[in-house]
Design an enzyme around this catalytic site. Structure first.
Site, mmCIF file in Angstrom:
data_model
loop_
_atom_site.group_PDB
_atom_site.id
_atom_site.type_symbol
_atom_site.label_atom_id
_atom_site.label_comp_id
_atom_site.label_asym_id
_atom_site.label_seq_id
_atom_site.Cartn_x
_atom_site.Cartn_y
_atom_site.Cartn_z
ATOM 1 N N ASP A 67 30.593 17.147 59.658
ATOM 2 C CA ASP A 67 30.979 18.192 60.615
ATOM 3 C C ASP A 67 30.539 19.580 60.165
ATOM 4 O OD1 ASP A 67 32.805 18.263 58.481
ATOM 5 O OD2 ASP A 67 34.411 17.362 59.659
ATOM 6 N N HIS A 137 43.738 12.682 60.395
ATOM 7 C CA HIS A 137 42.400 12.827 60.994
ATOM 8 C C HIS A 137 41.314 12.365 60.033
ATOM 9 C CE1 HIS A 137 41.767 17.336 59.660
ATOM 10 N NE2 HIS A 137 41.349 16.509 58.740
#
Ligand code: PGA
Length: 243
Positions: A67, A137
């Site tokens: 990310d 997450h």
């Protein structure tokens, strides 16, 4: 899922490094999926030490990071581009052309799509390094995200922005969005190593292993992956019955 419990976070780093180094030696053009955050720093130090001492070469290795934040320049000191350069890439012999992070500047939707295609065209990820958020997450796939998700723009939860604010001057400076590989993209990796250290992760670790596979805890999807190894320190493993 295989679970390895180590005495300390230093041992977690050493254990994880063995998997990476063995793969790079066995397949010198392997594709590594890399993560940022506090957890993998020890692993990257181990890789750098091994590179200096034993010369394990990354010349032919390709990497894809999970990310990148939207709204800060890649040259910003808290961008994941900067993190990867200063904590790993500048210190080993990897080729700059072979490192990939999502481009979070410009046409974000198009960049996200292109990143997913690039991973596929490279042949998929051989070994994916993952951390886990205190809310379960993986990458920036927050609770409730679709298990079928691929690389896309994501709005960060307040809890994640709070967790990550330790790296910024203030909470206001923490970006609100990121481009993140999706859950489906991560599940496509041949092998996954999830590292977790510290008591703050104990609850999420217990739920991901012993709870239902449910989108409310993204990491629980790894119960469906056929080659995932969890490397935990004793604090992160504290709530597990199987410890
Ligand atoms: P951390 O982050 O390594 O900084 O704890 C992990 C994550 O949020 O995935």
């Amino acid at each position: 899922m295989k679970i390895i419990v180590c005495k300390s976070k230093e041992e977690v780093a050493k254990e994880a490094a063995k998997f990476v180094i063995d793969l790079v030696k066995e397949k010198n053009d392997c594709i590594l999926g890399l993560a940022t955050g506090s957890t993998p720093l020890g692993l990257y130090n181990e890789l750098i030490n091994d590179y200096n001492e034993n010369g394990t070469s990354y010349k032919n290795v390709t990497t894809f990071n999970l990310d990148e934040y939207v709204g800060i320049d890649p040259s910003h000191e808290q961008s994941y581009h900067t993190y990867m350069q200063s904590n790993l890439f500048d210190k080993i012999d990897i080729k700059q052309d072979n490192v990939n992070l999502p481009n979070a500047v410009g046409d974000l939707e198009a960049n996200a799509k292109e990143y997913e295609t690039r991973i596929k065209e490279a042949g998929g990820i051989d070994l994916q390094i993952l951390g886990i958020g205190s809310n379960g997450h993986i990458a920036f796939n927050e609770p409730g995200e679709d298990f079928e998700s691929v690389t896309r723009v994501i709005e960060l939860m307040e809890s994640t922005r709070n967790d990550n604010s330790i790296f910024f001057e203030s909470l206001d400076e923490v970006p609100t969005h990121a481009i993140s590989m999706g859950i489906k993209s991560i599940m496509g990796a041949s092998k996954i190593l999830l590292l977790a250290t510290g008591e703050g992760k104990a609850d999420a670790i217990n739920k991901m292993i012993n709870g239902e596979v449910d989108e409310s805890l993204p990491a629980s999807v790894l119960q469906r992956h056929n080659d995932t190894i969890l490397i935990l320190d004793e604090d992160a493993a504290r709530k597990l019955d199987c410890k």
